[in-house]
Structure formats: C-alpha cells, structure tokens
Design an enzyme around this catalytic site. Structure first.
Site, mmCIF file in Angstrom:
data_model
loop_
_atom_site.group_PDB
_atom_site.id
_atom_site.type_symbol
_atom_site.label_atom_id
_atom_site.label_comp_id
_atom_site.label_asym_id
_atom_site.label_seq_id
_atom_site.Cartn_x
_atom_site.Cartn_y
_atom_site.Cartn_z
ATOM 1 N N LYS A 73 65.585 -10.904 23.522
ATOM 2 C CA LYS A 73 66.428 -11.993 23.025
ATOM 3 C C LYS A 73 67.778 -11.469 22.539
ATOM 4 O O LYS A 73 68.809 -12.140 22.694
ATOM 5 C CB LYS A 73 65.707 -12.747 21.903
ATOM 6 C CG LYS A 73 64.529 -13.591 22.383
ATOM 7 C CD LYS A 73 64.956 -14.732 23.294
ATOM 8 C CE LYS A 73 63.814 -15.684 23.590
ATOM 9 N NZ LYS A 73 64.191 -16.773 24.508
ATOM 10 N N TYR A 92 59.966 -8.599 22.582
ATOM 11 C CA TYR A 92 60.518 -9.958 22.627
ATOM 12 C C TYR A 92 61.881 -9.997 21.948
ATOM 13 O O TYR A 92 62.849 -10.553 22.499
ATOM 14 C CB TYR A 92 59.552 -10.923 21.942
ATOM 15 C CG TYR A 92 60.123 -12.280 21.631
ATOM 16 C CD1 TYR A 92 60.143 -13.288 22.589
ATOM 17 C CD2 TYR A 92 60.638 -12.560 20.365
ATOM 18 C CE1 TYR A 92 60.674 -14.541 22.300
ATOM 19 C CE2 TYR A 92 61.165 -13.804 20.067
ATOM 20 C CZ TYR A 92 61.186 -14.789 21.032
ATOM 21 O OH TYR A 92 61.721 -16.028 20.729
#
Length: 259
Positions: free
Chosen positions: A165, A161
C-alpha cells in the site's frame, strides 16, 4: 466522464462505490475474482437505475488476466473508460519475521502490480482533455486508488500488505505527475469502516471507539470522498483518509507519561 471500472466491486466498499457511480450517472463494469453471484446482483441494481453495467471476472494475481481487463471493460460499455477505481485488495496478516515469498507476492500483485498495469492501460485509452470556460484543460480520466490509513501511521503489523500500500501511495503521486493533464490520480485511505471477515466484533468496536473522533467511518464517507474527486477537476495526487482520524492517533505511552 461516464464510464467506470471498479475492481472488487461485488462486495463491501467496491459494491458501495459501484452503486454510487451508478447513482451519479455512470455506466459501470463490476469486476470480481470469485464473487460472481454478488457481482451480478450489483449489475442488476445498476441496470435498475437505467445504467449500462456488466460483470467481468479476472484474477488480479494473474497478469495475463489483468492486461486485457480495461479493454474488455471499455468494449462492454461501448466506449473509453473515464474512471478507474483500484479497489480490489488482499489483506492477510504477516509480520517481518513470518512473511514469506508467497505472502509478499500475493500482496504486491493484488495491491500494487495490478493497479499499476490497469492504470497504464486506462491512461492509454482516455480521451484528450477538453478546455473549460477559462480555456484551461480538464482531465477526462480519473484514477482512484484505495489505500489504507496505515500509510500515514505505519506499524509492524500486516507487513507486506503495508509495504504494498505504501508503494501504491508512491505510485499515486508519481502517476499524478506523469499522467497530467490527461489523467488525475488520487487515493482514499479508509480506517475502520466494515468489519473484517476474521475480525472479532470486540476488536472492530475497539478500533472505532479509539480513533480521534471516537468513531469509525461508514461506506458513505468513502463514497463521499470518491464524489469529491469526481467533482474537483483541480485536484490530483491527493490522499483522503476517511478513518475517524485514526491516522492522527498520538496518545502513545511516552506522551501520556506512562512507562
């Protein structure tokens, strides 16, 4: 700028931003993956404001559904989009030792590839800039990417994740350069704002208490950041961390003299 697409807008911060845009006079497409009931409720609230609004479903893990979404949204609202909020996100736990091809693909597709493709299609249909009173161009397109304060304070947690990002933050800066002066591209990096679906209340409260400001942020902080970008035609390539100063945390053991 009067037409917007907000991904993942049936719930949580996406809902808050969609309704905020409606209050600002925007017609809004409420994208959802599986939350049809909630998305239709947001549409109802937008229409009650006098706005034009539609709910559109698309699985952002399936690029064949991502590709036509901007065009579908523009058709639903009757003209080119001028605001794109890349909000939809998958946030699932892994670390370097446990990450799999599946966890990698789910985070990369939802948090990086889909925003990239949507931005491509959005930029292609944005009207040309118009000159202001100073005879300087004003971009008619605005992309806002929802990041995470984690990009300012990396940890080993939520590995794939966080990598996705970080990629989206890099893309924000690259696209801000490459799409100017037609499109501005900025980002918002929330911290502890809304409790996660699987997060214990005690853990959430601890996060908020232990930021620099001793508080987290609220949805109004996020919509306030969005409003700033709407109102600031001279701003692009920027990240606002609405996180109570979480990314500024510095009281690590060696600084405190603890071993």
């Amino acid at each position: 700028m009067t037409r917007a697409l907000v991904t993942g807008a049936g719930k949580r911060l996406g809902r808050a931003m969609a309704l905020y845009l409606g209050q600002r006079g925007y017609d809004v497409v409420v994208h959802y993956a599986s939350s049809e009931t909630e998305a239709q409720e947001v549409v109802g609230e937008l229409r009650a404001m006098g706005r034009r609004a539609e709910a559109l479903q698309a699985d952002l893990l399936d690029e064949s559904q991502v590709e036509p979404l901007v065009g579908r949204a523009a058709e639903a609202l009757g003209g080119p989009l001028t605001v794109l909020v890349n909000n939809a996100s998958i946030f699932e736990y892994d670390v370097t030792e446990t990450a799999t091809r599946e966890s990698w693909d789910r985070h990369m597709e939802s948090n990086l590839r889909a925003p990239f493709v949507l931005t491509q299609h959005f930029a292609a249909q944005v009207p040309d800039p118009v000159n202001d009173d100073h005879e300087e161009p004003v971009a008619q397109g605005l992309v806002v990417n929802m990041l995470d304060q984690r990009v300012r304070k990396l940890t080993p947690e939520f590995t794939t994740y966080s990598i996705a990002k970080m990629g989206l933050w890099a893309f924000t800066q690259i696209a801000a350069r490459g799409l100017a002066p037609r499109v501005r591209v900025n980002a918002i990096g929330p911290g502890p704002t809304l409790i996660g679906a699987r997060q214990p209340q005690e853990h959430f409260d601890h996060q908020r208490r232990n930021t620099v400001l001793k508080r987290g942020s609220n949805p109004e902080d996020i919509t306030g950041a969005l409003g700033y970008f709407l109102d600031a035609p001279g701003v692009t390539g920027q990240l606002l961390c609405t996180d109570g100063g979480q990314h500024l945390g510095w009281r690590t053991p060696e600084i405190q003299g603890e071993q």
